[in-house]
Scaffold this motif. Sequence first.
Motif, PDB file in Angstrom:
ATOM      1  N   ARG A 140       0.827  -1.202   0.000  1.00 29.52           N
ATOM      2  CA  ARG A 140       0.000   0.000   0.000  1.00 29.52           C
ATOM      3  C   ARG A 140       0.867   1.260   0.000  1.00 29.52           C
ATOM      4  O   ARG A 140       0.373   2.343   0.304  1.00 29.52           O
ATOM      5  CB  ARG A 140      -0.922  -0.014   1.225  1.00 29.52           C
ATOM      6  N   GLU A 141       2.145   1.110  -0.316  1.00 27.65           N
ATOM      7  CA  GLU A 141       3.034   2.271  -0.354  1.00 27.65           C
ATOM      8  C   GLU A 141       2.639   3.193  -1.512  1.00 27.65           C
ATOM      9  O   GLU A 141       2.306   2.744  -2.604  1.00 27.65           O
ATOM     10  CB  GLU A 141       4.487   1.822  -0.502  1.00 27.65           C
ATOM     11  N   SER A 142       2.697   4.489  -1.239  1.00 33.01           N
ATOM     12  CA  SER A 142       2.200   5.467  -2.206  1.00 33.01           C
ATOM     13  C   SER A 142       2.998   5.466  -3.502  1.00 33.01           C
ATOM     14  O   SER A 142       2.458   5.759  -4.565  1.00 33.01           O
ATOM     15  CB  SER A 142       2.233   6.863  -1.581  1.00 33.01           C
ATOM     16  N   SER A 143       4.286   5.140  -3.429  1.00 35.38           N
ATOM     17  CA  SER A 143       5.098   5.148  -4.651  1.00 35.38           C
ATOM     18  C   SER A 143       4.607   4.115  -5.645  1.00 35.38           C
ATOM     19  O   SER A 143       4.477   4.395  -6.845  1.00 35.38           O
ATOM     20  CB  SER A 143       6.568   4.890  -4.297  1.00 35.38           C
ATOM     21  N   TYR A 144       4.313   2.915  -5.159  1.00 33.82           N
ATOM     22  CA  TYR A 144       3.831   1.873  -6.068  1.00 33.82           C
ATOM     23  C   TYR A 144       2.426   2.211  -6.575  1.00 33.82           C
ATOM     24  O   TYR A 144       2.112   1.996  -7.755  1.00 33.82           O
ATOM     25  CB  TYR A 144       3.824   0.526  -5.353  1.00 33.82           C
ATOM     26  N   LEU A 145       1.563   2.745  -5.687  1.00 35.96           N
ATOM     27  CA  LEU A 145       0.209   3.088  -6.109  1.00 35.96           C
ATOM     28  C   LEU A 145       0.220   4.198  -7.161  1.00 35.96           C
ATOM     29  O   LEU A 145      -0.547   4.155  -8.120  1.00 35.96           O
ATOM     30  CB  LEU A 145      -0.621   3.520  -4.899  1.00 35.96           C
ATOM     31  N   MET A 146       1.094   5.199  -6.980  1.00 36.84           N
ATOM     32  CA  MET A 146       1.182   6.267  -7.980  1.00 36.84           C
ATOM     33  C   MET A 146       1.667   5.736  -9.315  1.00 36.84           C
ATOM     34  O   MET A 146       1.219   6.175 -10.378  1.00 36.84           O
ATOM     35  CB  MET A 146       2.114   7.369  -7.484  1.00 36.84           C
ATOM     36  N   THR A 147       2.585   4.763  -9.283  1.00 37.06           N
ATOM     37  CA  THR A 147       3.055   4.154 -10.531  1.00 37.06           C
ATOM     38  C   THR A 147       1.923   3.443 -11.249  1.00 37.06           C
ATOM     39  O   THR A 147       1.804   3.514 -12.482  1.00 37.06           O
ATOM     40  CB  THR A 147       4.199   3.174 -10.240  1.00 37.06           C
ATOM     41  N   GLN A 148       1.069   2.753 -10.484  1.00 38.48           N
ATOM     42  CA  GLN A 148      -0.043   2.033 -11.090  1.00 38.48           C
ATOM     43  C   GLN A 148      -1.150   2.974 -11.568  1.00 38.48           C
ATOM     44  O   GLN A 148      -1.846   2.673 -12.550  1.00 38.48           O
ATOM     45  CB  GLN A 148      -0.623   1.027 -10.074  1.00 38.48           C
ATOM     46  N   LEU A 149      -1.345   4.105 -10.873  1.00 43.52           N
ATOM     47  CA  LEU A 149      -2.436   5.017 -11.210  1.00 43.52           C
ATOM     48  C   LEU A 149      -2.045   6.061 -12.246  1.00 43.52           C
ATOM     49  O   LEU A 149      -2.922   6.732 -12.799  1.00 43.52           O
ATOM     50  CB  LEU A 149      -2.921   5.729  -9.946  1.00 43.52           C
ATOM     51  N   SER A 150      -0.754   6.230 -12.496  1.00 44.49           N
ATOM     52  CA  SER A 150      -0.324   7.289 -13.412  1.00 44.49           C
ATOM     53  C   SER A 150      -0.897   7.150 -14.829  1.00 44.49           C
ATOM     54  O   SER A 150      -1.202   8.173 -15.457  1.00 44.49           O
ATOM     55  CB  SER A 150       1.211   7.346 -13.463  1.00 44.49           C
ATOM     56  N   PRO A 151      -1.079   5.924 -15.397  1.00 47.18           N
ATOM     57  CA  PRO A 151      -1.699   5.865 -16.731  1.00 47.18           C
ATOM     58  C   PRO A 151      -3.130   6.385 -16.759  1.00 47.18           C
ATOM     59  O   PRO A 151      -3.647   6.683 -17.838  1.00 47.18           O
ATOM     60  CB  PRO A 151      -1.643   4.365 -17.075  1.00 47.18           C
ATOM     61  N   TYR A 152      -3.786   6.472 -15.602  1.00 44.77           N
ATOM     62  CA  TYR A 152      -5.169   6.938 -15.553  1.00 44.77           C
ATOM     63  C   TYR A 152      -5.250   8.402 -15.092  1.00 44.77           C
ATOM     64  O   TYR A 152      -5.925   9.217 -15.718  1.00 44.77           O
ATOM     65  CB  TYR A 152      -5.979   6.047 -14.610  1.00 44.77           C
ATOM     66  N   LEU A 153      -4.563   8.729 -13.976  1.00 49.13           N
ATOM     67  CA  LEU A 153      -4.601  10.096 -13.472  1.00 49.13           C
ATOM     68  C   LEU A 153      -3.869  11.067 -14.396  1.00 49.13           C
ATOM     69  O   LEU A 153      -4.194  12.259 -14.434  1.00 49.13           O
ATOM     70  CB  LEU A 153      -3.980  10.162 -12.066  1.00 49.13           C
ATOM     71  N   LEU A 154      -2.856  10.588 -15.114  1.00 47.30           N
ATOM     72  CA  LEU A 154      -2.106  11.424 -16.048  1.00 47.30           C
ATOM     73  C   LEU A 154      -2.090  10.762 -17.421  1.00 47.30           C
ATOM     74  O   LEU A 154      -1.047  10.617 -18.055  1.00 47.30           O
ATOM     75  CB  LEU A 154      -0.679  11.647 -15.535  1.00 47.30           C
ATOM     76  N   GLY A 155      -3.253  10.347 -17.875  1.00 47.77           N
ATOM     77  CA  GLY A 155      -3.359   9.678 -19.161  1.00 47.77           C
ATOM     78  C   GLY A 155      -4.561  10.173 -19.947  1.00 47.77           C
ATOM     79  O   GLY A 155      -5.187  11.195 -19.627  1.00 47.77           O
ATOM     80  N   ILE A 156      -4.902   9.429 -20.977  1.00 42.06           N
ATOM     81  CA  ILE A 156      -6.011   9.802 -21.843  1.00 42.06           C
ATOM     82  C   ILE A 156      -7.344   9.901 -21.100  1.00 42.06           C
ATOM     83  O   ILE A 156      -8.138  10.815 -21.352  1.00 42.06           O
ATOM     84  CB  ILE A 156      -6.109   8.805 -23.015  1.00 42.06           C
ATOM     85  N   PRO A 157      -7.678   8.965 -20.154  1.00 43.81           N
ATOM     86  CA  PRO A 157      -8.980   9.088 -19.473  1.00 43.81           C
ATOM     87  C   PRO A 157      -9.187  10.440 -18.793  1.00 43.81           C
ATOM     88  O   PRO A 157     -10.233  11.077 -18.969  1.00 43.81           O
ATOM     89  CB  PRO A 157      -8.948   7.933 -18.460  1.00 43.81           C
ATOM     90  N   LEU A 158      -8.198  10.905 -18.028  1.00 40.75           N
ATOM     91  CA  LEU A 158      -8.350  12.189 -17.351  1.00 40.75           C
ATOM     92  C   LEU A 158      -8.204  13.363 -18.321  1.00 40.75           C
ATOM     93  O   LEU A 158      -8.770  14.431 -18.095  1.00 40.75           O
ATOM     94  CB  LEU A 158      -7.326  12.300 -16.227  1.00 40.75           C
ATOM     95  N   LEU A 159      -7.448  13.181 -19.407  1.00 44.57           N
ATOM     96  CA  LEU A 159      -7.359  14.244 -20.422  1.00 44.57           C
ATOM     97  C   LEU A 159      -8.738  14.520 -21.017  1.00 44.57           C
ATOM     98  O   LEU A 159      -9.154  15.682 -21.140  1.00 44.57           O
ATOM     99  CB  LEU A 159      -6.364  13.834 -21.499  1.00 44.57           C
ATOM    100  N   LEU A 160      -9.454  13.445 -21.368  1.00 47.19           N
ATOM    101  CA  LEU A 160     -10.785  13.623 -21.945  1.00 47.19           C
ATOM    102  C   LEU A 160     -11.768  14.157 -20.909  1.00 47.19           C
ATOM    103  O   LEU A 160     -12.596  15.022 -21.215  1.00 47.19           O
ATOM    104  CB  LEU A 160     -11.279  12.295 -22.520  1.00 47.19           C
ATOM    105  N   LEU A 161     -11.697  13.633 -19.669  1.00 49.54           N
ATOM    106  CA  LEU A 161     -12.604  14.109 -18.626  1.00 49.54           C
ATOM    107  C   LEU A 161     -12.352  15.573 -18.294  1.00 49.54           C
ATOM    108  O   LEU A 161     -13.298  16.360 -18.130  1.00 49.54           O
ATOM    109  CB  LEU A 161     -12.443  13.245 -17.373  1.00 49.54           C
ATOM    110  N   PHE A 162     -11.096  15.970 -18.198  1.00 53.37           N
ATOM    111  CA  PHE A 162     -10.757  17.360 -17.878  1.00 53.37           C
ATOM    112  C   PHE A 162     -11.231  18.297 -18.991  1.00 53.37           C
ATOM    113  O   PHE A 162     -11.789  19.363 -18.720  1.00 53.37           O
ATOM    114  CB  PHE A 162      -9.243  17.486 -17.676  1.00 53.37           C
ATOM    115  N   SER A 163     -11.000  17.895 -20.235  1.00 52.68           N
ATOM    116  CA  SER A 163     -11.430  18.759 -21.339  1.00 52.68           C
ATOM    117  C   SER A 163     -12.953  18.841 -21.427  1.00 52.68           C
ATOM    118  O   SER A 163     -13.500  19.861 -21.851  1.00 52.68           O
ATOM    119  CB  SER A 163     -10.855  18.234 -22.665  1.00 52.68           C
ATOM    120  N   TYR A 164     -13.649  17.776 -20.988  1.00 49.78           N
ATOM    121  CA  TYR A 164     -15.117  17.796 -21.018  1.00 49.78           C
ATOM    122  C   TYR A 164     -15.675  18.666 -19.893  1.00 49.78           C
ATOM    123  O   TYR A 164     -16.588  19.472 -20.105  1.00 49.78           O
ATOM    124  CB  TYR A 164     -15.661  16.379 -20.900  1.00 49.78           C
ATOM    125  N   LEU A 165     -15.130  18.510 -18.677  1.00 47.26           N
ATOM    126  CA  LEU A 165     -15.669  19.236 -17.532  1.00 47.26           C
ATOM    127  C   LEU A 165     -15.203  20.689 -17.478  1.00 47.26           C
ATOM    128  O   LEU A 165     -15.906  21.537 -16.933  1.00 47.26           O
ATOM    129  CB  LEU A 165     -15.262  18.528 -16.226  1.00 47.26           C
TER     130      LEU A 165
END
Length: 809
Positions: free
Chosen positions: A153-178
Amino acid sequence: MFKLELRHFIKNHRFVYLLLILPLVTMLGLGLYRGQVSHDLRHQERQQANRLASDLNWSISNMQRQGVSEENPLLVSLKEAEKTRFDYSVAAYYEEWDRVNQDKLSIWRTLLALNNQGKELLSISRQQIEAELPVIEWQVNYQIGRLDVKTTRESSYLMTQLSPYLLGIPLLLLFSYLVGLPLLRDFFANQQAFLKTLPIPYSRLLSRRLGVFLCLGLGYGLSIAVGWAIYHVLFDQLPLTALLHYPMAPGWPLWQGILALYLFWLGLVILFWLILLLINRWVQELLLVWLGLGVSVTLLAEFSRLFDFYPFYSIFSYWDINGFVLHQSSLEFFYTVVILFGLLLGVWRVIVTLSYAVLKRGRARRRYDLSSSRFQTSFEWLKLLRGHLWWQICLCILAFFLYYGVSQGIQYHQLQEANIAQKSEFLKINLSDYRQAYPTEELYQAALASFQRQEALVEELKQGKTKLATEMEYDELKQDADFLQGKGDRTLLPIRDWIFMPNAYINYQLAEWKRNYGIDFQLPGGPYWTLYIPNYEQSPRSGEDQPPLSIDIAVFESYLARVSKPKKSYTALGIVGNLFEERLYLGLWVILVIFLVAPTVLDKETGRWRFQATLPLARKHLLKLRRRLSLQQVFLLMLGSVILLALTGSLIAGLGHIQLPQVRYLVDGQQWGGLIGQRLRVPSTHQFFEIMPSWYYYLEAFALFVAVTYFINSLCHFVARWVKSTAIYISLVAGILGIGYGATLLLPSLAQAMSPFRYLDLAPVLDGRLSVSLGQGLLTHWTGLVVCGLAGLFLNRCLHCTLKGRDRI
């Protein structure tokens, strides 16, 4: 002026706060979920150490047999690695994790050097070594002992796993929509005439909105940093310095990788927004342009990931943000930033030069005959078609299935390549070198014939033909069943035992069905996964999971890998089944709950019900009309989804065969199954199943979907009758469905069969997995049709009873 515009945007678009708390909520959710997962790291490391012996001992013996000098540096390092491997196994047994990490680092470097000499690795792949080596070096350098990637549950590993979503196409499209779309809407709506009268240049208006957009983007980056800091204080156990230097990829420690990903993501978000603004100069539908661009950049990301193509000058590869950035060196990333900055300036200059505040013009609409008996239904549909919601839903579904179709096509292409590569492995052997290993000439000729047949199979697969593959699949599955019945000796099964009979017999009957109906070989090919695959057993002495009947673990794992292939087809008819197998229908139910019934509550919440009270129409007739209308919309969306899936499958692998077999498992021989099909019993185990054609199976699935949708629609309208808040309505419906489904799981099997909530998960009900696991023969799709239909009728009747004498709202 800028501060006023920023304050005005945030005040009128409160959903921006969702973006600010999203990183923290996502990390907390993933961390809490992983905290519930258990994993025996000690057992895994010991198994890994034992498997490494195959590579090291085999390489040492081969080099000694070839007469390599004992002073050869590679041979010396291999012998040292074998000693280290033993220490690694002992350290894992006693859970001395620092020693484990040091030993693994030494062994991994030796195996990498061995692979660089052209030696093939058996126990571990080169890709796995290259991926794990930076992490092991980090553990050794910062003295990180135990790090189980499956439970940490260390934050470094979780950030590595979440980076394709939090800093990827899904959030790019959501940010541009909202954020992006609301900032641009007044440029294309009725305010354009007002904007032209302001004594402000058009470029300054755009600059202020770009400034608001950039400030919110910086705020999102700050929320990621704050969310990570909060999570670190609450849950992390490792020191901050070690976490910041966790390797996201070779050459990218965590702090550098996240910073580079965020800067690149922010640049692409701005570029996406500017391209959206530019294209809307000619296409005056902002949402349509957003969907088209979103689908385009998603496809570009998928193709870049498929072909692993990430040169710094390829603008098309930029959209796979995580893969692109982490593949670049520091110098290449600098070049990329320069190119991206130049693109932003160029697109901005083109937009300012065009200065295109264009007024939108209305269009003539179809007129409806008010004297028609179907006026009210036509009027409701007219409101839907004139509004934006219905078209937004349709466009979103179209975009999703376009993306889904491309992903399925990529999977099919990868599966073809993997299948050919797997079949070609056997051809790498020079059979003449092993001539002495065959005691008789007959055995050698049989092996040579098998080699030649495999060679012909590979050539046929490369040409896209399947005749020989169909024959070989049937022969292989028939040999398994014959071997277990004592009729043959040649098979890939571990031993002759009845525990392998159900899986082998079902696969053999599937092969017989396809042979009778002339169905060609389809990837991934048999044997397929069934409900009766043997599992690991717990040893009474050690308490560890072991293969059944003392079968060697490597042999049993090879057997499981061979028979665990999913029964999946990429043809038009086969891919339609993914609507039920992959639970894509849940999206239609979400649309029903949130977008199709919620406007009924919104009418009361906003006061539009006052207009409805003046209509010459009874209240109960209006409610009945809206129930029918929401069902019509869901079924139209369902029909459109089926058509899109069928078109996708036909483009990928053709139309397919309507008699493609489907399996349904039965509790006993008396259970009521399908009206069409072949009921069979497994020899020796007396387990029952039936095989039916796909077209009939999908008809049953559609009928059950209709019944459950009717129940959910009735429930939504019943709840909407009593509440006047959209948020409360959505919460109540979601709570009733979720709690109802969860509570049903705690009931006895007979009570579960009589609960309409149990049929929300269609696939296990349709193929009989649920009835077999609970031992309840009544838990079938037939019962689901009756129970859900009666539940829907009961809710409708209760709703009508509340309206007696109260036709007005």
